[in-house]
Design a protein around this motif. Structure first.
Motif, PDB file in Angstrom:
ATOM      1  N   THR A 143      30.593  41.828  39.175  1.00 28.37           N
ATOM      2  CA  THR A 143      31.862  40.839  39.519  1.00 28.37           C
ATOM      3  C   THR A 143      32.929  41.585  40.391  1.00 28.37           C
ATOM      4  O   THR A 143      32.939  40.791  42.132  1.00 28.37           O
ATOM      5  N   LEU A 144      33.251  42.412  40.883  1.00 25.32           N
ATOM      6  CA  LEU A 144      34.182  43.681  41.647  1.00 25.32           C
ATOM      7  C   LEU A 144      33.073  43.634  43.375  1.00 25.32           C
ATOM      8  O   LEU A 144      33.680  43.323  44.285  1.00 25.32           O
ATOM      9  N   SER A 145      32.014  44.248  42.768  1.00 26.36           N
ATOM     10  CA  SER A 145      31.155  44.165  44.247  1.00 26.36           C
ATOM     11  C   SER A 145      31.414  42.643  44.779  1.00 26.36           C
ATOM     12  O   SER A 145      31.262  42.569  46.208  1.00 26.36           O
ATOM     13  N   ASN A 178      31.423  50.885  41.758  1.00 29.40           N
ATOM     14  CA  ASN A 178      32.378  49.875  40.900  1.00 29.40           C
ATOM     15  C   ASN A 178      32.305  50.787  39.437  1.00 29.40           C
ATOM     16  O   ASN A 178      33.431  50.480  38.490  1.00 29.40           O
ATOM     17  N   PHE A 179      31.248  50.426  38.937  1.00 29.20           N
ATOM     18  CA  PHE A 179      30.929  50.901  38.043  1.00 29.20           C
ATOM     19  C   PHE A 179      31.773  51.947  37.113  1.00 29.20           C
ATOM     20  O   PHE A 179      32.453  52.453  35.773  1.00 29.20           O
ATOM     21  N   GLN A 180      31.718  52.901  38.304  1.00 27.40           N
ATOM     22  CA  GLN A 180      32.449  54.290  37.958  1.00 27.40           C
ATOM     23  C   GLN A 180      34.381  54.051  37.319  1.00 27.40           C
ATOM     24  O   GLN A 180      34.787  54.970  36.640  1.00 27.40           O
ATOM     25  N   THR A 181      34.178  53.023  38.770  1.00 24.39           N
ATOM     26  CA  THR A 181      35.753  52.262  38.416  1.00 24.39           C
ATOM     27  C   THR A 181      36.115  52.076  36.742  1.00 24.39           C
ATOM     28  O   THR A 181      37.424  52.334  36.626  1.00 24.39           O
ATOM     29  N   VAL A 182      35.311  51.352  36.377  1.00 18.93           N
ATOM     30  CA  VAL A 182      35.689  50.420  35.233  1.00 18.93           C
ATOM     31  C   VAL A 182      35.349  52.135  33.812  1.00 18.93           C
ATOM     32  O   VAL A 182      36.192  51.888  33.699  1.00 18.93           O
ATOM     33  N   ALA A 183      34.314  52.383  34.622  1.00 18.77           N
ATOM     34  CA  ALA A 183      34.516  53.640  32.959  1.00 18.77           C
ATOM     35  C   ALA A 183      35.628  54.627  33.186  1.00 18.77           C
ATOM     36  O   ALA A 183      35.454  54.823  31.988  1.00 18.77           O
ATOM     37  N   CYS A 184      36.130  54.765  34.076  1.00 13.84           N
ATOM     38  CA  CYS A 184      36.901  55.715  33.922  1.00 13.84           C
ATOM     39  C   CYS A 184      38.471  54.769  33.115  1.00 13.84           C
ATOM     40  O   CYS A 184      39.158  55.670  33.377  1.00 13.84           O
ATOM     41  N   CYS A 185      38.273  53.980  33.469  1.00 14.26           N
ATOM     42  CA  CYS A 185      39.277  53.485  33.070  1.00 14.26           C
ATOM     43  C   CYS A 185      39.740  52.836  31.281  1.00 14.26           C
ATOM     44  O   CYS A 185      40.286  52.077  31.013  1.00 14.26           O
ATOM     45  N   GLN A 186      38.289  53.370  31.012  1.00 12.75           N
ATOM     46  CA  GLN A 186      38.316  52.388  29.448  1.00 12.75           C
ATOM     47  C   GLN A 186      39.383  54.316  28.174  1.00 12.75           C
ATOM     48  O   GLN A 186      39.185  54.950  28.800  1.00 12.75           O
ATOM     49  N   ALA A 220      28.187  46.589  53.146  1.00 10.16           N
ATOM     50  CA  ALA A 220      29.239  48.585  53.578  1.00 10.16           C
ATOM     51  C   ALA A 220      30.236  47.505  53.359  1.00 10.16           C
ATOM     52  O   ALA A 220      31.440  48.894  52.965  1.00 10.16           O
ATOM     53  N   ALA A 221      31.098  46.903  54.034  1.00  7.74           N
ATOM     54  CA  ALA A 221      32.462  46.649  53.647  1.00  7.74           C
ATOM     55  C   ALA A 221      32.792  46.403  52.638  1.00  7.74           C
ATOM     56  O   ALA A 221      33.849  47.636  51.492  1.00  7.74           O
ATOM     57  N   SER A 222      32.128  46.169  51.356  1.00  6.82           N
ATOM     58  CA  SER A 222      32.325  45.815  49.710  1.00  6.82           C
ATOM     59  C   SER A 222      32.057  47.206  49.254  1.00  6.82           C
ATOM     60  O   SER A 222      33.043  47.391  47.864  1.00  6.82           O
ATOM     61  N   GLN A 223      31.456  48.497  50.065  1.00  5.52           N
ATOM     62  CA  GLN A 223      31.809  49.223  49.151  1.00  5.52           C
ATOM     63  C   GLN A 223      32.923  49.993  49.615  1.00  5.52           C
ATOM     64  O   GLN A 223      33.049  50.734  48.691  1.00  5.52           O
ATOM     65  N   VAL A 224      33.161  50.176  50.871  1.00  2.89           N
ATOM     66  CA  VAL A 224      34.424  50.738  51.303  1.00  2.89           C
ATOM     67  C   VAL A 224      35.092  50.348  50.585  1.00  2.89           C
ATOM     68  O   VAL A 224      36.419  51.516  49.895  1.00  2.89           O
ATOM     69  N   VAL A 225      35.568  48.795  50.380  1.00  6.23           N
ATOM     70  CA  VAL A 225      36.592  48.557  49.058  1.00  6.23           C
ATOM     71  C   VAL A 225      36.791  49.366  47.625  1.00  6.23           C
ATOM     72  O   VAL A 225      37.334  49.199  46.996  1.00  6.23           O
ATOM     73  N   ALA A 226      35.527  48.913  46.921  1.00  7.44           N
ATOM     74  CA  ALA A 226      35.317  50.157  46.270  1.00  7.44           C
ATOM     75  C   ALA A 226      35.680  51.178  46.174  1.00  7.44           C
ATOM     76  O   ALA A 226      35.845  51.635  44.915  1.00  7.44           O
ATOM     77  N   ILE A 227      35.721  52.363  47.699  1.00  4.36           N
ATOM     78  CA  ILE A 227      35.844  53.176  46.671  1.00  4.36           C
ATOM     79  C   ILE A 227      37.144  52.958  46.822  1.00  4.36           C
ATOM     80  O   ILE A 227      37.903  54.260  46.548  1.00  4.36           O
ATOM     81  N   ASN A 228      37.928  52.244  47.860  1.00  3.49           N
ATOM     82  CA  ASN A 228      39.759  52.347  47.819  1.00  3.49           C
ATOM     83  C   ASN A 228      39.836  51.851  46.944  1.00  3.49           C
ATOM     84  O   ASN A 228      41.667  52.104  46.098  1.00  3.49           O
ATOM     85  N   PHE A 229      39.453  51.008  46.037  1.00  4.16           N
ATOM     86  CA  PHE A 229      39.712  50.142  44.494  1.00  4.16           C
ATOM     87  C   PHE A 229      39.524  51.368  43.779  1.00  4.16           C
ATOM     88  O   PHE A 229      40.886  51.578  42.456  1.00  4.16           O
TER      89      PHE A 229
END
Lengths: 71, 71, 71, 71, 71, 71
Positions: free
Chosen positions: E23-25, E63-71, F55-64
């Motif tokens: 979803t985030l992606s 994005n899964f890294q981010t989600v997993a880190c927040c659990q 690619a744009a979504s990837q940059v957002v993911a890293i910043n997120f």
């Protein structure tokens, strides 16, 4: 996609963790392209392309970070 | 792929950790393309291409993060 | 590659850490393409290509994360 | 490159941290291509290319992670 | 985009976390291209392209890294 | 660029954090290409290109990741 395929990120060995990372990478593709026939056709193509293989290995590396961090 | 190739992420020196990262990067490719002959042919191509070499170095860098974090 | 080139990830200053990240990035390339002559030829090409330079800077950034995390 | 350009990763505000991330990204390029004239020519090209700009923003994002982690 | 679509990064299972990463992606894309019609057209194209699918899986992995880190 | 646009990485909700990640991604571009007219023209192009959007979504993911880590 109602099937349950991921119940835990904990694995018994690092190698099982690496193989889980491969599963995660493939699932990331499958959520976008669920058609198995299309996936098989594409695979036979990118499996002979150096850039595509390196890109695939990179996704595995990122997912492996996640798995390793959760042990 | 029933062989055991990864039993630990702990290494004795940072350089051994870097070399483990290289192993992880190559294994990430090998799970997608297990045919050694194809891999050798592709390698001789991308080893002369600057973009491909940089991409390969990037996968190593990501795997090295994982290895370094586990020490 | 039997030479010892990495004995520690600890550096005295952040800038030395950044320069170590550059060394790591180049070594990541060299493990795939050990031929110095080929590397010099490729370098003169990608050093004039914006996309390649940005990609190189990205590998440095990833390695710098690792170095910075280990201080 | 004997000049000292990075003495600390600590910044007073998040925005200064983001601007330090931009400096790090440019330095990552400059270590590979130190010729300022070449860099200016390339910049005028990639600054008008969407893919190159996104790639540049990605390097900044990675370096900003490092800076933010060190605060 | 005034709708509320993200209220928590905590999920009940790892698989729900992975699906949140998807979803985030997609949202990351949608903020740049909000036109659903255009998105559907593009999707039918990149869903048949191996490089694009791998790139999509990479964004999910981050994005899964981010989600997993927040659990 | 003397304006103050980033005073904190703390947000009240995860969605605000995601939207801050989008701001960071755009700012990363703007530091390289400050000309708003050029940016608008490029945007109308890459917003219809699947690879560029990913690619744009990837940059957002890293910043997120950065924003989420700072909460």
């Amino acid at each position: 996609m109602a099937d349950i395929w991921l119940t835990s990120l904990i694995t018994e060995t690092p190698q099982e963790g690496f193989e889980l990372a491969i599963t995660l990478s493939r699932r990331g593709v499958k959520y976008t392209q669920p058609n198995t026939e299309v996936l098989h056709k594409l695979r036979s193509e990118y499996a002979e392309n150096a850039s595509d293989l390196t890109a695939a290995s990179q996704v595995v590396a990122i997912n492996f970070q996640t798995v390793a961090c959760c042990q």
